[in-house]
Scaffold this motif. Structure first.
Motif, PDB file in Angstrom:
ATOM      1  N   ALA A 114     -48.089 -19.172 -40.417  1.00 14.32           N
ATOM      2  CA  ALA A 114     -49.619 -18.777 -39.860  1.00 14.32           C
ATOM      3  C   ALA A 114     -50.460 -20.780 -39.843  1.00 14.32           C
ATOM      4  N   HIS A 115     -51.206 -21.331 -38.445  1.00 12.38           N
ATOM      5  CA  HIS A 115     -51.734 -22.283 -38.714  1.00 12.38           C
ATOM      6  C   HIS A 115     -52.928 -22.240 -39.213  1.00 12.38           C
ATOM      7  N   ASP A 116     -53.143 -23.003 -40.475  1.00 10.22           N
ATOM      8  CA  ASP A 116     -54.959 -22.247 -40.835  1.00 10.22           C
ATOM      9  C   ASP A 116     -55.412 -22.624 -39.617  1.00 10.22           C
ATOM     10  N   TRP A 117     -56.005 -23.104 -38.836  1.00 10.97           N
ATOM     11  CA  TRP A 117     -56.641 -23.406 -37.663  1.00 10.97           C
ATOM     12  C   TRP A 117     -56.170 -22.271 -36.636  1.00 10.97           C
ATOM     13  N   GLY A 118     -55.651 -21.828 -36.634  1.00  3.90           N
ATOM     14  CA  GLY A 118     -55.188 -20.986 -34.882  1.00  3.90           C
ATOM     15  C   GLY A 118     -54.791 -21.312 -34.245  1.00  3.90           C
ATOM     16  N   SER A 119     -54.475 -21.044 -33.212  1.00  8.56           N
ATOM     17  CA  SER A 119     -53.934 -21.594 -31.641  1.00  8.56           C
ATOM     18  C   SER A 119     -53.697 -20.431 -30.696  1.00  8.56           C
ATOM     19  N   PRO A 120     -54.371 -21.211 -29.649  1.00  7.96           N
ATOM     20  CA  PRO A 120     -54.689 -20.506 -28.844  1.00  7.96           C
ATOM     21  C   PRO A 120     -52.721 -19.899 -28.189  1.00  7.96           C
ATOM     22  N   PRO A 121     -53.904 -18.813 -27.775  1.00  7.83           N
ATOM     23  CA  PRO A 121     -55.114 -17.681 -27.609  1.00  7.83           C
ATOM     24  C   PRO A 121     -55.687 -16.879 -28.285  1.00  7.83           C
ATOM     25  N   PHE A 122     -55.517 -17.295 -29.373  1.00  6.15           N
ATOM     26  CA  PHE A 122     -56.252 -16.596 -30.330  1.00  6.15           C
ATOM     27  C   PHE A 122     -55.870 -14.745 -30.114  1.00  6.15           C
ATOM     28  N   VAL A 123     -56.959 -14.853 -30.979  1.00  6.17           N
ATOM     29  CA  VAL A 123     -57.346 -13.047 -31.252  1.00  6.17           C
ATOM     30  C   VAL A 123     -56.150 -12.680 -32.055  1.00  6.17           C
ATOM     31  N   PRO A 164     -52.864 -12.307 -34.711  1.00  5.72           N
ATOM     32  CA  PRO A 164     -51.924 -12.384 -35.873  1.00  5.72           C
ATOM     33  C   PRO A 164     -50.947 -12.769 -34.945  1.00  5.72           C
ATOM     34  N   PRO A 165     -50.155 -14.383 -35.397  1.00 10.92           N
ATOM     35  CA  PRO A 165     -50.388 -15.387 -36.161  1.00 10.92           C
ATOM     36  C   PRO A 165     -51.541 -15.791 -36.331  1.00 10.92           C
ATOM     37  N   ARG A 166     -51.996 -16.238 -35.203  1.00  2.83           N
ATOM     38  CA  ARG A 166     -52.954 -16.971 -34.704  1.00  2.83           C
ATOM     39  C   ARG A 166     -54.165 -17.025 -34.562  1.00  2.83           C
ATOM     40  N   VAL A 167     -54.464 -15.715 -35.709  1.00  4.54           N
ATOM     41  CA  VAL A 167     -55.945 -15.855 -35.443  1.00  4.54           C
ATOM     42  C   VAL A 167     -56.071 -17.070 -36.769  1.00  4.54           C
ATOM     43  N   PRO A 168     -57.193 -17.876 -36.419  1.00  3.32           N
ATOM     44  CA  PRO A 168     -57.681 -19.375 -37.204  1.00  3.32           C
ATOM     45  C   PRO A 168     -57.801 -19.023 -38.635  1.00  3.32           C
ATOM     46  N   GLY A 169     -57.274 -19.156 -39.191  1.00  3.72           N
ATOM     47  CA  GLY A 169     -58.370 -19.519 -40.813  1.00  3.72           C
ATOM     48  C   GLY A 169     -57.227 -17.718 -41.700  1.00  3.72           C
ATOM     49  N   PHE A 170     -57.799 -16.853 -41.134  1.00  5.77           N
ATOM     50  CA  PHE A 170     -57.686 -15.580 -41.862  1.00  5.77           C
ATOM     51  C   PHE A 170     -55.830 -15.593 -42.128  1.00  5.77           C
TER      52      PHE A 170
END
Length: 826
Positions: free
Chosen positions: A381-390, A392-398
């Motif tokens: 999971a990219h640390d900074w997240g990625s669009p469209p976020f919200v 997993p695995p796109r939630v920034p940081g978490f």
């Protein structure tokens, strides 16, 4: 009805009619109306509708943590005691605001599972209508300015708490102005992800767990001795602490608060962890390893690492400094010991939203996990997240914490089992890394194309610096005449603004500020402020501005644009990945490695003579843009009259093509002293034309900087990681062309093959395969020695036994003689 009453009714109708016909900004922010404007440019054009500030609002602060809890003030708009404020983010997430004693409206930012600018709407009638519009910047906790968050003192103690010899009280501090109250609660919140990975049921969950203290003085400091948590609380392994007003019940959402950074909750884990942290962590490590076995392979779709630290720092279109290991900030590399700098791939991978992290040692070589625990690691999971976020695995940081960081704690930090982790997160070396190509515009203005052609073009107007139809990237430049300090105009120009867009991204424009001592950044013609945060996630583009004179713009394609203010001029560097090869046109030429076809006009004619100043001028003029395709902002009478309502290329402006030489000019000798070495003509021209050593020096520095970037981005050959032989070891961890790795064997083994291997230009290691085999001769020698020693021991034993036997025999004879003598005497 009297005449006065009748006129009043007519006036009310006219006012109402005016509002209905569009003279109010209510619900029309961003629009340009018939008689006034609700667009962001109206302030400088002085044509705003009267209620523009009332409905198109700005807020302060304009940014806050993704966790929420930031109390911000709505500027200019009027409120009263009866206003019932509801704030809505992203058109769906609401928080309750309030009106302070000065009749200023306030909102509280909510928890957002995404970063970047999000739409903000404000209601004063308890949510019936949302007539005020603005924006809110949600920031990744790792990128948040330290003044906006609480600090955990001695982070190492917090994250190793409960492991051998780590205990005692934990301390934290915060800025009391972030929570304006006399009494506070200290709460623990946790994050967890539920559902099957990569399925629709996969969801992130952020939840209040329990409070560590209530009704405490808001002193800005808190200390406590942690206790182990019972289930289910101990199941939450990552989270952070929140400081919030005691006037709210525990765990109340969307209240003013300040948070610590997210961290591993070692200090509250179950008793089993404190009893034997290594065994507990190993069980977790093995469970994670088994889970990874069932998940999709993301490694094949992530970008490869740059080969050297120089490449990594120059590749600003695709890689950015990892805030956890930054050479500019002392190289505190907690998770990468031995490294001095790490970078992260800016863009997440297309399908699995995975990330790439690349780390380098003090020599500039990439550190690999096969050689060191501090090596480069990819991320599920990219640390900074990625669009469209919200989700997993796109939630920034978490998401990154759950799948990449906690597992590192399990396997490497809380137990000594890194082989599990590195099996799933192996470093990717740089054998498939493809360097960028760089083109630059600087000084008065001078151009160096992607293929290395250099020339000057002093036209006045707006031009295509670079365009790629297939990649949908357009970069436009605006030039204006150079003005001397005495106010007179020079027959030369400089770059004053650059506007760019990729696909349907936001339009980013960077231009000389007023005064021209800083760069101004605009997003879709609205000015952006970097006073609180240096990084912004925008639609289809990232913008980084660490200071007022530096801006970097990054697009999903991997293209990067660096803009630097030097000596009153803008230096613009465009960096393009290999995918743009053969697909560029404009003033920076066709990127294909062939300099002969760089100076091609917009209608396909080639200017082959680089020394023909007039021909080069006509070539540049052909790349003037059209109003229909312009990306620029025209928010002053000067810009409207000089660029929007005038020809895009000012044919009446004829520059001076050659350097003015006057033997009596005192600046001439100074220019000669300043402008030595490669690129001296550009430096000298700008010094003498602008009558400014500062501008000449800026041109010199820009030229040298560009040549350094070109050098840093030169392709290098990597032979890839070379493993030590079984029952042996190696010396050397550099794997680029010319590097030498020495191999040797452990005691009792003999080396077969090559002792040294050199990385060749072909990308292959020299020499024969090296193995370590059992030393049979040594075994024979050792066996012989042991046999000889055994034989000697046997002989010695026989001799000793023989002598002992003789002594015993002799003693017996003496004894018999004695007895005979005694018998005779008596």
């Amino acid at each position: 009805m009297g005449r006065a009453s009748y006129l009043a009714v007519i006036l009310i109708c006219l006012v109402s009619s005016g509002r209905i016909s569009g003279q109010s900004c209510e619900g029309k922010c961003g629009g340009k109306l018939e008689s006034c404007s609700c667009h962001a440019t109206c302030a400088s054009l002085k044509n705003c509708c009267a209620d523009y500030g009332e409905y198109c609002v700005d807020v302060t602060p304009y940014s806050g943590s993704i966790f929420g809890g930031t109390d911000f003030v709505v500027l200019k708009a009027t409120f009263n005691e009866s206003s019932q404020i509801i704030c809505r983010f992203k058109y769906e997430i609401t928080t309750v605001g309030y009106v302070d004693t000065d009749n200023r409206g306030h909102c509280i930012s909510p928890l957002l599972y995404e970063t970047g600018l999000v739409p903000l709407q404000i209601s004063t009638d308890n949510g019936t209508t949302f007539s005020r519009h603005g924006a809110w910047l949600s920031v990744h906790p790792g990128k948040l300015d330290p003044s906006f968050k609480a600090t955990i003192v001695n982070a190492t103690q917090w994250q190793y708490y409960g492991t051998p010899k780590v205990g005692g009280p934990l301390d934290m501090t915060w800025n009391t102005s972030q929570v304006r109250t006399e009494k506070v609660n200290i709460e623990l919140w946790g994050y967890m992800e539920k559902g099957d990975p990569y399925s629709e049921s996969w969801q992130g969950k952020w939840e209040y767990l329990y409070s560590l203290g209530r009704d405490l003085p808001n002193s800005g400091a808190f200390s406590f001795v942690p206790k182990t948590a019972r289930k289910p609380f101990s199941d939450w392994e990552v989270g952070c602490l929140r400081i919030s007003p005691s006037t709210h019940p525990d765990g109340t959402w969307n209240v003013q608060a300040v948070w610590t950074e997210d961290h591993a909750l070692a200090w509250h884990l179950e008793d089993k962890f404190r009893q034997d942290s290594a065994a507990w962590a190993l069980d977790k490590c093995k469970a994670w390893d088994q889970l990874e076995e069932t998940l999709p392979d993301f490694l094949s779709e992530i970008i490869d690492c740059p080969c050297t630290l120089a490449q990594a720092r120059a590749d600003t279109g695709r890689f950015h400094t990892d805030y956890g290991c930054d050479i500019e900030k002392g190289s505190v590399c907690t998770y990468h010991p031995g490294s001095v700098h790490c970078v992260r791939a800016i863009q997440a991978s297309p399908k699995y939203a995975a990330g790439q992290q690349c780390c380098y040692d003090y020599t500039g070589a990439q550190v690999l996990t096969d050689d060191s625990i501090g090596g480069s690691t990819p991320d599920r999971a990219h640390d900074w997240g990625s669009p469209p976020f919200v989700k997993p695995p796109r939630v920034p940081g978490f998401s990154h914490w759950i799948y990449d960081v906690l597992s590192f704690y399990y396997c490497c930090l809380w137990s000594d089992n890194c082989h599990y982790y590195f099996k799933r997160r192996p470093s990717s070396d740089c054998r498939t890394y493809q360097v960028l190509k760089a083109g630059v515009v600087f000084g008065d203005p001078h151009f160096i194309t992607f293929d290395g052609v250099s020339y000057s073009f002093n036209g006045k107007g707006e031009y295509t610096i670079m365009a790629s139809e297939s990649k949908e990237l357009t970069i436009q430049g605006r030039t204006e005449p150079v003005i001397l300090t005495n106010g007179s105009m020079v027959k030369a120009t400089k770059l004053s603004a650059v506007a760019m867009r990729e696909g349907t991204s936001d339009i980013i424009e960077v231009r000389l500020g007023n005064p021209q001592d800083h760069l101004q950044v605009l997003q879709n013609q609205t000015s952006l402020s970097f006073s609180e945060q240096s990084w912004m996630d925008l639609k289809g583009v990232y913008v980084f501005s660490p200071n007022p004179t530096n801006v970097t713009v990054m697009f999903p394609s991997g293209a990067g644009v660096e803009l630097r203010l030097r000596g009153g001029t803008m230096t613009t560097t465009v960096l393009l990945p290999e995918a743009f090869k053969d697909f560029t046109r404009g003033l920076l030429g066709k990127m294909n490695g062939d300099p002969k076809d760089d100076l091609v006009t917009s209608d396909g004619q080639t200017e082959s003579d680089q020394g023909n100043a007039e021909g080069l001028f006509n070539f540049g003029a052909s790349w003037a843009i059209l109003n229909e395709s312009t990306l620029f902002t025209y928010d002053s009478e000067h810009l409207l009259n000089s660029y929007l309502h005038a020809p895009k290329h000012d044919a009446s402006f004829r520059p001076v093509f050659s350097i003015p030489e006057d033997p009596n000019d005192p600046l001439g000798s100074q220019a000669s002293e300043l402008c030595s070495g490669e690129g001296f003509l550009y430096c000298r021209y700008d010094t003498l034309m602008a009558r400014s050593l500062e501008m000449g020096n800026a041109t010199r520095v820009s030229f040298q900087s560009h040549m350094s970037v070109v050098e840093d981005l030169e392709p290098v050959v990597s032979c890839g990681w070379l493993s030590p032989p079984t029952n042996g070891k190696k010396e050397g961890t550099r794997y680029l062309q010319g590097a030498v790795v020495k191999l040797s064997c452990d005691s009792g083994y003999v080396l077969r093959g090559s002792e040294e291997h050199t990385c060749q230009g072909t990308g292959q290691w020299s020499g024969e395969t090296t193995t370590c085999v059992t030393d049979h001769l040594m075994g024979i020698v050792v066996g012989s020695v042991i046999g000889a020693l055994a034989l000697i021991l046997m002989i010695v034993t026989l001799i000793i036994n023989s002598r002992q036997h003789k002594r015993e025999t002799a003693a017996s004879a003496v004894s018999d003689d004695g007895q005979d003598q005694i018998s005779v005497v008596f």
